[in-house]
Structures are given as C-alpha cells and as structure tokens.
Design an enzyme around this catalytic site. Structure first.
Site, mmCIF file in Angstrom:
data_model
loop_
_atom_site.group_PDB
_atom_site.id
_atom_site.type_symbol
_atom_site.label_atom_id
_atom_site.label_comp_id
_atom_site.label_asym_id
_atom_site.label_seq_id
_atom_site.Cartn_x
_atom_site.Cartn_y
_atom_site.Cartn_z
ATOM 1 N N GLU A 1 39.831 31.430 34.918
ATOM 2 C CA GLU A 1 41.546 31.789 36.114
ATOM 3 C C GLU A 1 41.547 30.175 36.037
ATOM 4 O O GLU A 1 40.981 28.963 36.582
ATOM 5 C CB GLU A 1 40.781 32.575 36.662
ATOM 6 C CG GLU A 1 42.415 32.677 37.490
ATOM 7 C CD GLU A 1 40.954 33.654 38.582
ATOM 8 O OE1 GLU A 1 39.967 34.316 38.229
ATOM 9 O OE2 GLU A 1 42.136 34.291 39.111
ATOM 10 N N LYS B 1 48.666 37.869 37.222
ATOM 11 C CA LYS B 1 47.566 38.602 37.021
ATOM 12 C C LYS B 1 47.961 40.093 38.400
ATOM 13 O O LYS B 1 48.807 39.427 39.186
ATOM 14 C CB LYS B 1 46.853 37.960 38.635
ATOM 15 C CG LYS B 1 45.451 38.076 38.758
ATOM 16 C CD LYS B 1 44.623 37.280 39.466
ATOM 17 C CE LYS B 1 43.216 37.725 39.761
ATOM 18 N NZ LYS B 1 42.760 36.813 40.471
ATOM 19 N N CYS C 1 39.824 37.802 36.212
ATOM 20 C CA CYS C 1 38.775 37.746 36.880
ATOM 21 C C CYS C 1 39.139 39.271 38.207
ATOM 22 O O CYS C 1 38.547 40.303 37.726
ATOM 23 C CB CYS C 1 39.611 37.710 38.285
ATOM 24 S SG CYS C 1 37.827 36.751 39.214
#
Lengths: 269, 269
Positions: free
Chosen positions: B40, B110, B147
């Site tokens: 990431e 995200k 994540c």
C-alpha cells in the site's frame, strides 16, 4: 457473568438420557445468572440421522418444559440445541434455544445447512428463515447462531448491529473442519470486537470424529479458555460484556464500519 | 499465472526513487502475463504524513505513465499504491491501481481509513466511495482492496459475488496488527473460497515497525508462500485461478450463501 461450556457427548437418539445429564449438571453447578451452553443438537445427538424424524419435538414439548423447570429453580440460563418439529407443517429444524429463569427467551432455526462431504443436514432439516436472535441475560445482550453459520460473516455482523456483545455459536464440527472454526471464531470476534463463545460436540459417532475444543475468544482475538480436544470436558469462565466498550476504544473497527459497503452486496451481480 | 510479491521498503516522500526500483524490477524479472504487487502507498511511502499533500499525483500523472511504459514493454501487470490527488477537488486519496499492458485497468480509493492508535489516515486522505474493482488478467477475474478493508468481510464478499477468484490486498500494517491481518486473510480466503494475496510494507519508519510477511492463501486456507518478516523480500508463485471451481466442490460454501442474510443487515437497528 459466568459461562459453563458443557462439552458433553450425546447418546444418539436418546433425548431423555442427554437431557437428564444436562439437568443434573445445571442443578449441581449452575448459579443464578450463569449460562450453560451445550453443543449443537445436543439433546437428540447431532449424528442421529433418520432418527431425527422420530424424535424431534415441538418447541413447547416436554424436553423444553423440563429444562424450564431447572432454569426456574436455579436462576440459570441454558443455551442448547434440539431437533424441532414445526407444529403446523411437521417440518424439522436444527434449532438453538435459550431458556432463562422465566422460560424460553430465544429460539433460532439454523439458516445455513451444510450438505456436502460428511454433512447431510438438508436431508433432515428445513433452513430457518428466522433472524438470528439477540436476547438479554443480566442486562447484557447476547446473540445466538449455529455452527456453519459462523462461515457467513453476515450473521455475526447482524448480531453486532443489533447490540449483541457476546455471540454464542453452538456447533457439531468434525475434525476436518477444525481449522475453519478456529479461524472463523477469531475473525468474528476481532472484526466485530465482541466475545465469541463456541461450544462443540465431542466424540466419535458412526466413525466420524468431533474435535471438541470449545472456547471463548475475547474482543481482541485472545482465546481465554479452551476445552479439551477429543474428550468430554466442561470449562467455566467469567466474562464481563461491558468491557466490550473499552475494547472498542483500542480497536474502533465499528466506528469505521460503512453501511454503504452493503450497496455492493445488494446490487445485481 | 505468476505473481511477484514485491515486498520492498519505500523511501519516504521520494516517489521517483521508489518508482525507479519498481520499474527496474519489472524490466528485469516480470514476464508477459505476470503480476507484480507492491505494498500500500508504496510509491510515496506509507508513513510520509504531511508530505502526502505535496507529493500526491493525479491518476493521469507522470508516475502512472512511467509504469504504463514498463507494462506495455513487458506485458506485465502491476498492482501498486499511490497518493492520488483528485484533479477536480484537490482532495487526496489512498489509491490502489492495476496497470496492464494496455494501461490503467483498475483503480480503487480505499474505503476504510484507520485513524486510531498509530494510524492517522483520515488526516490526509478522503474515504473512497468507489466500488472495490474487479478486473481481468489473462482471463481470470481479480479483486482489489487495501489493508484495513480486510477487516470488513463485506469487501471480499462483494468481490466474490462479482466473480473475483483472486483477491489482492495491498497493505501497510505495523507489528501490533499482525495477528489481525493473518487471521483475516485466512478467513476471507476460506469464507469465499478464493485466493487471497496480501503484500505488506516492511521496515522501520519513524520508529514504527512494519512486519512484511506478505503471503498468498489458497481457497482452503493453506498459506502457499510467505515472504520474510521484518526484511525486504520478493516471492514469486504460480497460481491457477481456474482451480477455484475445484475447491468449491470440496467446500461449497457459496452454494449455501443466502442473500437473505443481508435483510438483517439492511433493516433498521
């Protein structure tokens, strides 16, 4: 709140025998406010196969009434599993019940029925349409589901969103599924920041081994207690569901939960 | 399909340096049809803090263009993380991109931004509203998320329901979250019967340790490969996404998935 993980074998098809062991345990060991939890289908025995058609009882049948007597007498709550016969349709369900000092406080017909490999549940049982229930014991909200339901994160999420801080899964899981259950109880606890209580069948039935290993996972994924593998065992443990609030300061995963994630699940795929 | 888990450190704030290492790796090691996956925010460096405001680039910026040159040249696909500046609003996003031989094939902002403990992502980044993307490489459908999204089972379920048989999570997870990620990548793989590919940041940044340990979990929960903990490492592995069909005969969990479970999530609670 004191939990009793009653990891006992069932005598297949002998509800009275299994009931009598449970009631004896309650009367001897279970104080007011305690919760005794048995494996899935503990009363008939999970592997009773076609016997289920003969021995299933309605939810207001004599077995539940017998447990109600014991819980009224002791102030204890019992979570256990019965083969339920629907009064109206005669259909059978794999049902979990929670019975407190005032009587039946929750019932739940298993939604996800495994019918693959060694499993053949859809042969005997209808699939529940009930919402997995949330009920209160001593002011704490508890959720209730059964075994294979733990493979479906939607179940624990639903219990969480309705306030359940302790999720109880009664189970009858054979050896080859051990990694699955031990992964999923951890995951459900950690992704919802709740206690997960897992009570599993133990022993050999028709040559199929059930691993036992009943356990409690705390809201940060620590296993607080674990019953023996492959042997009968009872474990007791004190937990404090009000601590969940404190754990959610350490891992505020629900703060960051987004209801809009469901849009992608609801869409046409 | 050959995967390269490119577990490299980032030099904080030095996009050109990090890009140059990635491009060199691709040109030297990545064949046609392969996929290289970085951690990431690999390009800016996860812990770049307020530097993100200075170095974030639009999705059509020079960094993406440079990667597109490398993938066009090699036939490789790259999955990596950038600090994205929205052209219209100047808002920043923590964005994952997939870039194939024909250019950008997927992007994803995200959705779940951790802002607790050591995490402060909502200070820098807006929360994405994009659907987590599904894209094809070599005829296989892949899903992409980032994540902390792995803590939310809804994300992987959504990717599954849209056909993704390989779920890629790029990550920057510190030591104290290791148990979380290692539990969730197993759970997501097993509950969806898919491959999960996890590539994590490694190294010390401002005294905060990132554990590395990038890995691939197969659809039955076996860890097929794991990169070193606490050191730079690249692991390559061949997987065959078409095998998912075979795994789903062994664990037909999706057969027993019930869309009606969502009713309980959608209700007013």
């Amino acid at each position: 709140m004191k939990l009793h993980l009653f990891q006992a074998k069932s005598k297949l098809g002998d509800v009275d025998h299994n009931l009598s062991r449970l009631v004896s345990y309650i009367k001897a060991n279970c104080g007011s406010g305690d919760i005794v939890i048995t494996p899935e289908l503990y009363l008939p025995g999970y592997m009773s196969r076609d016997l289920h058609f003969n021995i299933a009882e309605p939810i207001n049948g004599k077995t539940i009434k017998e447990i109600e007597k014991a819980t009224a007498e002791t102030g204890c709550t019992v979570v256990t599993g019965i083969g339920e016969r629907d009064n109206a349709t005669d259909a059978l369900y794999n049902t979990a019940v929670a019975i407190g000092p005032t009587g039946l406080i929750a019932k739940y017909r298993k939604r996800h029925l495994p019918s693959y490999g060694v499993f053949d549940e859809a042969r005997y049982f209808g699939a529940g349409e009930d919402e997995p229930p949330v009920f209160e014991v001593g002011g704490a909200k508890m959720g209730l589901a059964i075994c294979y339901d733990a493979f479906y994160p939607e179940i624990s999420r639903s219990l969480t969103l309705r306030g359940a801080k302790v999720h109880i899964y009664i189970s009858a899981a054979p050896d080859m599924s051990r990694k699955y259950f031990e992964t999923f109880t951890m995951a459900r606890a950690m992704e919802n920041v709740v206690y997960v209580v897992y009570v599993n069948t133990v022993g050999q039935y028709d040559g199929l081994g059930f691993f036992g290993g009943s356990h409690v996972v705390d809201p940060l994924g620590e296993v607080l207690v674990r019953a023996k593998y492959y042997e009968e065992d009872v474990k007791t443990i004190e937990i404090d569901p009000s601590l969940v609030t404190r754990y959610r300061a350490i891992r505020p995963i629900l703060k960051d939960y987004r209801r809009s994630d469901l849009n992608y699940l609801e869409g046409e795929h």
